[in-house]
Every structure is written in structure tokens, then in C-alpha cells.
Design an enzyme around this catalytic site. Structure first.
Site, PDB file in Angstrom:
ATOM      1  N   TYR A 148       0.838  -1.200   0.000  1.00 25.21           N
ATOM      2  CA  TYR A 148       0.000   0.000   0.000  1.00 25.21           C
ATOM      3  C   TYR A 148       0.880   1.261   0.000  1.00 25.21           C
ATOM      4  O   TYR A 148       0.655   2.203  -0.773  1.00 25.21           O
ATOM      5  CB  TYR A 148      -0.972   0.020   1.199  1.00 25.21           C
ATOM      6  CG  TYR A 148      -1.766   1.312   1.238  1.00 25.21           C
ATOM      7  CD1 TYR A 148      -2.797   1.544   0.329  1.00 25.21           C
ATOM      8  CD2 TYR A 148      -1.429   2.330   2.135  1.00 25.21           C
ATOM      9  CE1 TYR A 148      -3.484   2.752   0.322  1.00 25.21           C
ATOM     10  CE2 TYR A 148      -2.118   3.536   2.140  1.00 25.21           C
ATOM     11  CZ  TYR A 148      -3.145   3.745   1.231  1.00 25.21           C
ATOM     12  OH  TYR A 148      -3.810   4.940   1.216  1.00 25.21           O
ATOM     13  N   ARG A 195       1.338   8.229  12.718  1.00 25.40           N
ATOM     14  CA  ARG A 195       0.812   9.425  13.397  1.00 25.40           C
ATOM     15  C   ARG A 195      -0.705   9.528  13.284  1.00 25.40           C
ATOM     16  O   ARG A 195      -1.385   9.913  14.237  1.00 25.40           O
ATOM     17  CB  ARG A 195       1.445  10.676  12.770  1.00 25.40           C
ATOM     18  CG  ARG A 195       1.073  11.968  13.493  1.00 25.40           C
ATOM     19  CD  ARG A 195       1.313  13.180  12.627  1.00 25.40           C
ATOM     20  NE  ARG A 195       0.455  13.146  11.445  1.00 25.40           N
ATOM     21  CZ  ARG A 195       0.550  13.996  10.432  1.00 25.40           C
ATOM     22  NH1 ARG A 195       1.484  14.928  10.428  1.00 25.40           N
ATOM     23  NH2 ARG A 195      -0.275  13.895   9.408  1.00 25.40           N
ATOM     24  N   ARG A 205     -10.814   4.196   8.268  1.00 24.85           N
ATOM     25  CA  ARG A 205      -9.722   3.731   7.424  1.00 24.85           C
ATOM     26  C   ARG A 205      -8.647   3.135   8.309  1.00 24.85           C
ATOM     27  O   ARG A 205      -8.260   3.724   9.306  1.00 24.85           O
ATOM     28  CB  ARG A 205      -9.146   4.906   6.617  1.00 24.85           C
ATOM     29  CG  ARG A 205     -10.086   5.359   5.488  1.00 24.85           C
ATOM     30  CD  ARG A 205     -10.136   6.859   5.299  1.00 24.85           C
ATOM     31  NE  ARG A 205      -8.823   7.464   5.139  1.00 24.85           N
ATOM     32  CZ  ARG A 205      -8.194   7.514   3.972  1.00 24.85           C
ATOM     33  NH1 ARG A 205      -8.725   7.013   2.890  1.00 24.85           N
ATOM     34  NH2 ARG A 205      -7.029   8.097   3.880  1.00 24.85           N
ATOM     35  N   PHE A 265      15.109  19.563  -1.426  1.00 23.53           N
ATOM     36  CA  PHE A 265      13.754  19.091  -1.704  1.00 23.53           C
ATOM     37  C   PHE A 265      13.550  17.665  -1.190  1.00 23.53           C
ATOM     38  O   PHE A 265      12.508  17.338  -0.599  1.00 23.53           O
ATOM     39  CB  PHE A 265      13.490  19.166  -3.212  1.00 23.53           C
ATOM     40  CG  PHE A 265      12.261  18.446  -3.652  1.00 23.53           C
ATOM     41  CD1 PHE A 265      10.999  18.992  -3.447  1.00 23.53           C
ATOM     42  CD2 PHE A 265      12.349  17.190  -4.255  1.00 23.53           C
ATOM     43  CE1 PHE A 265       9.855  18.312  -3.843  1.00 23.53           C
ATOM     44  CE2 PHE A 265      11.211  16.507  -4.649  1.00 23.53           C
ATOM     45  CZ  PHE A 265       9.966  17.063  -4.435  1.00 23.53           C
TER      46      PHE A 265
HETATM   47  C1  PS7 Z   1       5.138  14.959  -6.173  1.00 21.52           C
HETATM   48  C2  PS7 Z   1       6.396  16.145  -4.315  1.00 21.52           C
HETATM   49  C3  PS7 Z   1      12.004  12.748  -2.758  1.00 21.52           C
HETATM   50  C4  PS7 Z   1      12.678  10.560  -3.903  1.00 21.52           C
HETATM   51  C5  PS7 Z   1      -0.045  14.241  -2.740  1.00 21.52           C
HETATM   52  C6  PS7 Z   1       7.385  13.125  -1.565  1.00 21.52           C
HETATM   53  C7  PS7 Z   1      -1.084  11.252   0.380  1.00 21.52           C
HETATM   54  C8  PS7 Z   1       3.605  10.968   2.529  1.00 21.52           C
HETATM   55  O1  PS7 Z   1      -2.324  10.790   3.756  1.00 21.52           O
HETATM   56  O2  PS7 Z   1      -1.245  15.017   3.148  1.00 21.52           O
HETATM   57  O3  PS7 Z   1      -3.171  13.129   3.509  1.00 21.52           O
HETATM   58  O4  PS7 Z   1      -2.314  12.358   5.709  1.00 21.52           O
HETATM   59  O5  PS7 Z   1       0.735  14.509   4.602  1.00 21.52           O
HETATM   60  C9  PS7 Z   1       4.423  14.797  -3.767  1.00 21.52           C
HETATM   61  C10 PS7 Z   1      10.726  10.605  -2.462  1.00 21.52           C
HETATM   62  C11 PS7 Z   1       0.944  11.975  -2.975  1.00 21.52           C
HETATM   63  C12 PS7 Z   1       6.196  11.029  -0.988  1.00 21.52           C
HETATM   64  C13 PS7 Z   1       1.198  10.518  -0.112  1.00 21.52           C
HETATM   65  C14 PS7 Z   1       3.189  14.044  -4.034  1.00 21.52           C
HETATM   66  C15 PS7 Z   1       9.695  11.174  -1.620  1.00 21.52           C
HETATM   67  C16 PS7 Z   1      -0.385  11.346  -2.965  1.00 21.52           C
HETATM   68  C17 PS7 Z   1       5.099  11.746  -0.317  1.00 21.52           C
HETATM   69  C18 PS7 Z   1       2.497  13.857  -2.722  1.00 21.52           C
HETATM   70  C19 PS7 Z   1       8.319  10.802  -2.158  1.00 21.52           C
HETATM   71  C20 PS7 Z   1      -0.461  10.210  -1.958  1.00 21.52           C
HETATM   72  C21 PS7 Z   1       2.040  13.390   2.153  1.00 21.52           C
HETATM   73  C22 PS7 Z   1       3.999  10.778   0.084  1.00 21.52           C
HETATM   74  O6  PS7 Z   1       0.688  13.763   2.139  1.00 21.52           O
HETATM   75  O7  PS7 Z   1      -0.732  12.653   3.837  1.00 21.52           O
HETATM   76  C23 PS7 Z   1       5.270  15.271  -4.717  1.00 21.52           C
HETATM   77  C24 PS7 Z   1      11.752  11.286  -3.012  1.00 21.52           C
HETATM   78  C25 PS7 Z   1       1.108  13.294  -2.831  1.00 21.52           C
HETATM   79  C26 PS7 Z   1       7.242  11.634  -1.533  1.00 21.52           C
HETATM   80  C27 PS7 Z   1      -0.076  10.652  -0.532  1.00 21.52           C
HETATM   81  C28 PS7 Z   1       1.716  11.268   1.000  1.00 21.52           C
HETATM   82  C29 PS7 Z   1       2.337  12.487   1.031  1.00 21.52           C
HETATM   83  C30 PS7 Z   1       3.087  11.312   1.186  1.00 21.52           C
HETATM   84  P1  PS7 Z   1      -2.216  12.227   4.224  1.00 21.52           P
HETATM   85  P2  PS7 Z   1      -0.149  14.071   3.493  1.00 21.52           P
HETATM   86 MN    MN Z   2      -4.944   8.962   0.889  1.00 20.38          MN
HETATM   87 MN    MN Z   3      -2.487  10.379   6.764  1.00 21.99          MN
HETATM   88 MN    MN Z   4      -2.268  14.906   6.217  1.00 16.66          MN
END
Ligand code: PS7
Ligand code: MN
Ligand code: MN
Ligand code: MN
Ligand code: MN
Ligand code: MN
Length: 348
Positions: A148, A195, A205, A265
Site C-alpha cells: 500500500y 501518526r 480507514r 527538496f
Molecule cells: C510529487 C512532491 C524525494 C525521492 C499528494 C514526496 C497522500 C507521505 O495521507 O497530506 O493526507 O495524511 O501529509 C508529492 C521521495 C501523494 C512522498 C502521499 C506528491 C519522496 C499522494 C510523499 C504527494 C516521495 C499520496 C504526504 C507521500 O501527504 O498525507 C510530490 C523522493 C502526494 C514523496 C499521498 C503522502 C504524502 C506522502 P495524508 P499528506
Molecule cells: Mn490517501
Molecule cells: Mn495520513
Molecule cells: Mn495529512
């Protein structure tokens, strides 16, 4: 001949960065500091996935409606003018989907190479989300948990690495290390899932794997019962230890990143994650309070310090030692956590 300045593109970018600032706390700043070549592409990568995740997270949408949207979202991003107004009024990122036509407009202006990476990751993520949104399918085993997290975060790491290599800022090796790229996402996502125990449970969920929580309670929601307080803390340290398993890969990945703006970044979300894990460890509050966050001043310090691998490795060791020092010697994961800390002592 004089080329006309395209004001409509300026206006579009203003809307896009407005949405970025509205929908992300930590990513907005680091994306805006990226070099020009990648800034818009990664901003749009973020906004596309944020749109997809808003649909996944909206528990007011019927599954019969939600699943087709998740599976076809990679096609929707090519449909000029598409907007979504059916999602619930309470979903916090609703406005992004209501004005999603501007995201599509921006996406279609990107270089085709970036569009392809974004669409491919969106397709794979959407299908993975659809699988786990299906009635009767849950995160049961630790392998499911890793799967997942691969879909919703590891894939983001893979896509970003492909962009870094494609633009020439980083070596082709970065895109080749899919294992390390995946761990970059898993470390962030597992920290987030650990968290968000209470928030996710309230929305019905469950992302903590049964293979873990089942060792401590009959039902996942039983962990919050006051009489299970000790078991709950053992379960939490199991989740923290599981996430710590990715620390070594994270440092190994960051060691490869040479471009300063790419480095910050990548590094900033990771140091925020380890600081967050430290705050979660042995903290019973996660079972009683939602949205536990590290202090603002700590975030500011982490963002300032994360500019080279030696400093980031030092920050990782600092927090890992704090986690280790907080561990109760009677906790079943006391030794495991100690070993996980030891694994990053020599690296970098
Ligand atoms: C394309 C920068 C840097 C190699 C929206 C950045 C939600 C943890 O679940 O809102 O709403 O509580 O805090 C980001 C790797 C993904 C992973 C994932 C796209 C790092 C949609 C971030 C972020 C790879 C699915 C936080 C994954 O959201 O969580 C870009 C390198 C999105 C990264 C989701 C979560 C991000 C997450 P929630 P958050
Ligand atoms: Mn989600
Ligand atoms: Mn979350
Ligand atoms: Mn969040
Ligand atoms: Mn989400
Ligand atoms: Mn959420």
C-alpha cells in the site's frame, strides 16, 4: 520578430502555486525553491497526485463512483476543462478538484517527457488505491503495508527520481535505484500512517497492518481503550521500529543526490519524518489526540540545516539516538530499535 509575452501563462502559474500553497504544508516551500527546470513539473506532479488522493480520502463518495475515478485519473489529466464538484463539502482539498481545469492546463504545457512520468505514476497509484479501497480488502500483512505504501508514496519516489535523471541534474543511477527511491516514500508514508492512527480510524480507514496490531489487541480500535494502554504503547513502538527500517536506504539515497535544490527538496521531508517519529515514540497521545505535530521552531531548524549529506546524517543519528534513549528496556522492541539505530551509525 518580437515575441508576445504570454500573460495568460503567468496567470495560470499564479493559480497553480496558489493551490500548492493551499494544499501542502511542507512541500510548498521546498518545491518553490527547486531550480526552474523542475519547479513547474514537480509542482504539477504534486497537484495531480493531491487531486487523486483527495478522491481516495473522501469517504462520502460511493465506492462504485470512487473506484472508476481512481482507475482513470491518469486519463482525466489529459481532458481540458475537466472539473470535479461531487466530492463532499468537508474534504479539505475540495477546491483543488473544483478548479482542476487549471491543473490540467498546466500539465498539458509540460514537456512530454515529464507528462509521461506523471501519467505513468498516476495510473499505477490510482490502480493501487482502487485495490485497497475495494470492499473487503484491507492492509492485513506487513507485505500488504509495504505494498500500500509503495502505491501511495514509493511510486512518488520512483517518479521523482526519473525526473531528476531525465533533466540531467542527477546521474542516471538515481532513476535506476528504484529500491532506494521506494524507501524514500515509504519512510514518509509509514510515519504519516503511524501518526494518523486516530484520524484514519475516525474515517473508518485502517492502514496499520493486522500482522502488527493483532499482536497487541483483538480489534485495532481496542488499542485506544485505557485498560490497553501498555499494549498500545508496545504496538506503537512496533510501528516506529518498522518505519525505522527505511532509514539506511534514505541516507544512501540522499548520498547520491548532487544538485543542491534537489537535495534540499528530498532531504527536508525526510528529516521532518524522523523528527516526527521521535515525537511519536512512547507517546500515548497519538491514541487520544489527532494531528500531533513537531514544533514550528524545530521545523525551521530542520529546513535550514538540511543542506548537505553530513548534516542530514547527523540529524538522523541525533533523532535515532533520542528514540533509542526514550525506549523502555521492558518494551519488546527495545533491542530491535537499538539495532536499527546502530545501522545508521557508520553510514555516510
Ligand atoms: C510529487 C512532491 C524525494 C525521492 C499528494 C514526496 C497522500 C507521505 O495521507 O497530506 O493526507 O495524511 O501529509 C508529492 C521521495 C501523494 C512522498 C502521499 C506528491 C519522496 C499522494 C510523499 C504527494 C516521495 C499520496 C504526504 C507521500 O501527504 O498525507 C510530490 C523522493 C502526494 C514523496 C499521498 C503522502 C504524502 C506522502 P495524508 P499528506
Ligand atoms: Mn490517501
Ligand atoms: Mn495520513
Ligand atoms: Mn495529512
Ligand atoms: Mn491524504
Ligand atoms: Mn488525511
Amino acid at each position: 520578430p518580437k515575441t508576445k509575452y504570454d500573460y495568460s501563462k503567468d496567470k495560470m502559474r499564479e493559480r497553480l502555486y496558489h493551490h500548492l500553497n493551499m494544499t501542502s504544508r511542507s512541500f510548498a516551500a521546498v518545491i518553490q525553491d527547486l531550480d526552474e527546470e523542475l519547479k513547474d513539473a514537480i509542482c504539477l506532479f504534486y497537484l495531480v497526485l493531491r487531486g487523486l488522493d483527495t478522491i481516495e480520502d473522501d469517504m462520502t463518495i460511493e465506492l462504485d463512483t470512487k473506484i472508476p475515478y481512481l482507475k482513470t485519473f491518469h486519463e482525466i489529466i489529459y481532458q481540458k476543462g475537466w472539473t470535479f464538484t461531487k466530492n463532499g463539502p468537508n474534504e479539505k482539498d475540495r477546491q483543488l478538484l473544483v478548479e482542476f481545469d487549471v491543473v490540467i492546463e498546466g500539465f498539458l504545457k509540460l514537456k512530454p517527457a515529464y507528462q509521461t512520468i506523471i501519467a505513468d505514476i498516476t495510473e499505477r497509484m490510482g490502480n493501487g488505491m482502487a485495490h485497497y479501497a475495494t470492499a473487503g480488502i484491507h492492509v492485513e500483512t506487513i507485505a500488504d503495508y509495504d505494498e500500500y505504501c509503495h502505491y501511495v508514496a514509493g511510486l512518488v519516489g520512483l517518479g521523482l527520481s526519473e525526473m531528476f535523471s531525465a533533466c540531467g541534474f542527477e546521474s542516471p543511477l538515481v532513476a535506476k535505484r528504484k529500491d532506494l527511491s521506494n524507501s524514500m516514500g515509504l519512510f514518509l508514508q509509514k510515519t504519516n500512517i503511524t501518526r494518523d492512527y486516530l484520524e484514519d480510524l475516525r474515517d473508518n480507514r485502517r492502514f496499520w497492518p493486522k500482522e502488527i496490531w493483532g499482536l497487541y489487541a483483538e480489534k485495532m480500535e481496542d488499542l485506544v481503550k485505557p485498560e490497553n494502554c501498555d499494549k498500545a504503547k508496545e504496538c506503537l513502538s512496533h510501528m516506529v521500529w518498522n518505519a525505522m527500517g527505511h532509514m539506511k536506504d534514505v541516507l544512501e539515497y540522499l548520498e547520491m543526490i548532487k544538485n543542491p535544490s534537489c537535495f534540499k527538496f528530498c532531504a527536508i521531508p525526510q528529516v521532518m519524518a524522523i523528527a516526527t517519529l521521535n515525537m511519536l515514540h512512547t507517546n500515548y497521545k497519538i491514541f487520544t489526540h489527532e494531528n500531533i505535530k513537531i514544533r514550528k521552531g524545530e521545523t525551521v531548524w530542520l529546513m535550514k540545516e538540511s543542506d548537505n549529506i553530513d548534516k542530514v546524517a547527523a540529524i538522523f543519528r541525533l533523532y535515532a539516538r533520542q528514540i533509542n534513549n526514550k525506549s523502555n528496556p521492558l518494551d519488546p522492541h527495545f533491542v530491535n530499535i537499538g539495532v536499527a539505530c546502530g545501522e545508521i551509525e557508520q553510514i555516510c
